[in-house]
Design an enzyme around this catalytic site. Sequence first.
Site, PDB file in Angstrom:
ATOM      1  N   GLY A 236       9.356 -35.958 -23.423  1.00 42.72           N
ATOM      2  CA  GLY A 236      10.041 -35.202 -22.532  1.00 42.72           C
ATOM      3  C   GLY A 236      10.099 -35.667 -21.148  1.00 42.72           C
ATOM      4  O   GLY A 236      10.587 -34.966 -20.100  1.00 42.72           O
ATOM      5  N   THR A 237       9.815 -36.931 -20.902  1.00 44.38           N
ATOM      6  CA  THR A 237       9.967 -37.639 -19.462  1.00 44.38           C
ATOM      7  C   THR A 237      11.277 -38.038 -19.039  1.00 44.38           C
ATOM      8  O   THR A 237      11.332 -38.351 -17.888  1.00 44.38           O
ATOM      9  CB  THR A 237       8.824 -38.503 -19.178  1.00 44.38           C
ATOM     10  OG1 THR A 237       8.970 -39.396 -20.250  1.00 44.38           O
ATOM     11  CG2 THR A 237       7.430 -37.808 -19.182  1.00 44.38           C
ATOM     12  N   GLY A 238      11.980 -38.176 -20.011  1.00 38.63           N
ATOM     13  CA  GLY A 238      13.523 -38.510 -19.361  1.00 38.63           C
ATOM     14  C   GLY A 238      13.702 -39.926 -20.081  1.00 38.63           C
ATOM     15  O   GLY A 238      15.001 -40.417 -19.261  1.00 38.63           O
ATOM     16  N   LYS A 239      13.183 -40.683 -21.047  1.00 40.19           N
ATOM     17  CA  LYS A 239      13.565 -42.037 -21.443  1.00 40.19           C
ATOM     18  C   LYS A 239      15.060 -41.919 -22.153  1.00 40.19           C
ATOM     19  O   LYS A 239      15.808 -42.957 -21.668  1.00 40.19           O
ATOM     20  CB  LYS A 239      12.644 -42.397 -22.412  1.00 40.19           C
ATOM     21  CG  LYS A 239      11.194 -42.079 -21.989  1.00 40.19           C
ATOM     22  CD  LYS A 239       9.917 -42.910 -23.109  1.00 40.19           C
ATOM     23  CE  LYS A 239      10.053 -42.029 -24.271  1.00 40.19           C
ATOM     24  NZ  LYS A 239       9.209 -40.707 -23.791  1.00 40.19           N
ATOM     25  N   THR A 240      15.244 -41.020 -22.771  1.00 41.23           N
ATOM     26  CA  THR A 240      16.830 -41.003 -23.577  1.00 41.23           C
ATOM     27  C   THR A 240      17.739 -40.516 -22.584  1.00 41.23           C
ATOM     28  O   THR A 240      19.006 -41.031 -22.427  1.00 41.23           O
ATOM     29  CB  THR A 240      16.757 -40.065 -24.753  1.00 41.23           C
ATOM     30  OG1 THR A 240      15.459 -40.236 -25.648  1.00 41.23           O
ATOM     31  CG2 THR A 240      18.126 -40.101 -25.564  1.00 41.23           C
ATOM     32  N   HIS A 456     -15.556 -12.409 -20.608  1.00 35.28           N
ATOM     33  CA  HIS A 456     -15.455 -13.739 -20.690  1.00 35.28           C
ATOM     34  C   HIS A 456     -14.452 -14.080 -19.691  1.00 35.28           C
ATOM     35  O   HIS A 456     -15.052 -15.443 -19.155  1.00 35.28           O
ATOM     36  CB  HIS A 456     -14.971 -14.097 -22.055  1.00 35.28           C
ATOM     37  CG  HIS A 456     -14.665 -15.247 -22.497  1.00 35.28           C
ATOM     38  ND1 HIS A 456     -15.381 -16.032 -23.463  1.00 35.28           N
ATOM     39  CD2 HIS A 456     -13.603 -16.152 -22.090  1.00 35.28           C
ATOM     40  CE1 HIS A 456     -15.149 -17.183 -23.625  1.00 35.28           C
ATOM     41  NE2 HIS A 456     -14.055 -17.443 -22.696  1.00 35.28           N
ATOM     42  N   GLU A 457     -13.452 -13.713 -19.401  1.00 31.62           N
ATOM     43  CA  GLU A 457     -12.378 -14.315 -18.339  1.00 31.62           C
ATOM     44  C   GLU A 457     -13.019 -13.909 -16.907  1.00 31.62           C
ATOM     45  O   GLU A 457     -12.743 -15.055 -16.092  1.00 31.62           O
ATOM     46  CB  GLU A 457     -11.051 -13.552 -18.547  1.00 31.62           C
ATOM     47  CG  GLU A 457     -10.469 -13.820 -19.900  1.00 31.62           C
ATOM     48  CD  GLU A 457     -10.123 -15.135 -20.114  1.00 31.62           C
ATOM     49  OE1 GLU A 457      -9.945 -15.929 -19.144  1.00 31.62           O
ATOM     50  OE2 GLU A 457     -10.107 -15.441 -21.426  1.00 31.62           O
ATOM     51  N   HIS A 460     -15.348 -17.087 -16.243  1.00 32.46           N
ATOM     52  CA  HIS A 460     -14.551 -18.254 -16.143  1.00 32.46           C
ATOM     53  C   HIS A 460     -14.230 -18.311 -14.534  1.00 32.46           C
ATOM     54  O   HIS A 460     -14.575 -19.336 -13.593  1.00 32.46           O
ATOM     55  CB  HIS A 460     -13.308 -18.450 -16.526  1.00 32.46           C
ATOM     56  CG  HIS A 460     -13.550 -18.853 -18.259  1.00 32.46           C
ATOM     57  ND1 HIS A 460     -14.239 -19.906 -18.467  1.00 32.46           N
ATOM     58  CD2 HIS A 460     -13.098 -18.449 -19.376  1.00 32.46           C
ATOM     59  CE1 HIS A 460     -14.074 -20.207 -20.125  1.00 32.46           C
ATOM     60  NE2 HIS A 460     -13.709 -19.067 -20.348  1.00 32.46           N
ATOM     61  N   ASP A 531     -12.712 -23.218 -25.553  1.00 33.74           N
ATOM     62  CA  ASP A 531     -13.542 -23.485 -24.183  1.00 33.74           C
ATOM     63  C   ASP A 531     -14.406 -24.974 -24.964  1.00 33.74           C
ATOM     64  O   ASP A 531     -14.526 -25.876 -24.206  1.00 33.74           O
ATOM     65  CB  ASP A 531     -14.540 -22.790 -23.701  1.00 33.74           C
ATOM     66  CG  ASP A 531     -13.648 -21.364 -23.116  1.00 33.74           C
ATOM     67  OD1 ASP A 531     -12.453 -21.536 -23.054  1.00 33.74           O
ATOM     68  OD2 ASP A 531     -14.290 -20.279 -23.127  1.00 33.74           O
TER      69      ASP A 531
END
Length: 656
Positions: A236-240, A456-457, A460, A531
């Site tokens: 997905g970085t643009g090679k094609t 839990h959240e 974090h 996690d």
Amino acid sequence: MSKENNKKNNSNLKFSPWMIYGLFIVMFLGISLFGNGFDFSNPRPTTLSKFHQYLDSGQVAKVVFTNNRANIFLKEEALKNKTHEKVSKDVFGKPNTKGPQYFTEIGNSELFQKSLEEQGKKDPNFIYEKEPESMWGEVLSILLPFLLIGALWIFMMRRMSGGSGGGGGQIFSIGKSKAKLFDEKTDTKVTFENVAGLEGAKEEIEEIVEFLKNPDRYTSLGGKIPKGALLVGPPGTGKTLLAKAVAGEAKVPFFSLSGSDFVEMFVGVGASRVRDLFKQAKEKSPSIIFIDEIDAVGRARGKNNMTGANDERENTLNQLLTEMDGFGGNSNVIVLAATNRADVLDKALLRPGRFDRQIYVDLPDIRERKEIFEVHLKPIKKAEELDVEFLAKQTPGFSGADIANVCNEAALIAARKNKKAVDKQDFLDAVDRIIGGLEKKNKIVTPEEKRAIAIHEAGHATVSWMLEHAAPLVKVTIVPRGQSLGAAWYLPEERLIVRPEQMLDEMCATMGGRAAEKVIFNKISTGALSDLEKVTKQARAMVTIYGLNDKLGNITYYDSSGQSEYNFSKPYSEETAQIIDKEISELIETQYKRAIKILDENKDKLNQLADILIEKEVIFKDDLESIFGMRPFENNSNTKAEEKSDEIGNSPSESA
């Protein structure tokens, strides 16, 4: 207008080999039917004795016979007789005056002919003719089965060789190249202006295009045109996209195909297609060949010797190596290739003289993401106050394809809300949708489970807020998304190198969810799966890859060539494996205890944060500042890098 329509209709007619087969069959059938005197007179069979009765009574006007059959034509007066009422009309019900009305089988043609000669002497108006026997019926009966079998065989071979149409669709052209020649008139033209970011890669590629346009500028100094360029980078970085830009910019023939197009079920097809591809390219030189996903045929040789058979893929690779830089030479043909698995490619393929340049196409930084956003936002009706730089900061670690997906998803979300323009919130919702998945607000969650998820959240969020090197929090949610029951979004700093204390702080923040469950409920649950997966990978990397463990020392077991995946044995002893396992476990447990200590010191604030989270379901950085105050080591000088999410759920497929 009618002439133009006729031309269009004629241009839509496509030639098919089946037309020839059908034409031959129709010709044989026609010759067989009409060659044997087929007509619509509806003649009826009769016996030889009755025929002689009709002949002696003068009712027969004409007889046309061969060696084994005679067609009998009656006189018009005889047709009025009731005896011949059934043969007086043809198949259409009209008077059968032309005949024949009867036919009979002949035993001895010589005796039959003598009887006709005698009748001719009696009746001067009587006519008899002998016709040669037609062989077309027998020829057809012999050839038609072979034709049908041949047509069936060709049909099956066409299906096995990849279907109809194209160079490989026909059995007689299966070895032809499947490369598509870029056509400026019909194909969508992409230029370097459509490629945002990737300055280094574009500079290398533009130089190759410039060499083809103005070769004297380089050859006058003794330089030679590069024979190949390999585009390497994450998906997905643009090679094609870069290759499409080369096709649009270069004023030379451009052949494009995939690495899998070389390989078929037939032996020798791949090598034949490589030869045909380079033959076409040389005939139209200077030209460019682009092979996408070259790792399909370019994998290192000799790694699958257990098969003990001839490897078609290796034969294709050998032919590709010879064509790119073999004894025969290869002038004015440049080969571009793209892959995200350069580590598995054969070393002979990567050497200078074949691929002179390896161009790494990396994930875009914040400046390049802003340029990519500007390209993809052009066709979108966006709000005037939309800040593109803010969007670039909110999408760290995103590739060009991810950003295109964000823009499209934001437009769909705005359309779903019946908005006239796409605003900032639509893009934020699109980022959340892509990272975390679709919201499931109607998912049934009991109050006890909701409290556990909130704790839990909140754990974090609390631990990451208290640690200097932990990534700054963006928001926390307990709304189920995808397979996760809750998630915390962070915006980490962009770092070129990472120090041990930074990795340890991240691990501690990751263990904050399970530690909060232990502190509040004195119980733990399966919700920390993602996690644990994330922190185990980090600890293993510290010990076995980066050499950050004191007991093992400055040693790494990482193989950048990718060849270790073919080995059945580990690169270390069983004793070392036990040390590695012990050190990984100690690292994780130390950070787990550290997180428990931090949460014990801030237990009241943890509960307060969880209560707000249960009430609002989504909290942001401002809510944490109101509870904990400003972070004492807040650092705003660093550029933000990649966004990560920390999810809670029960499925092994959840992302960390």
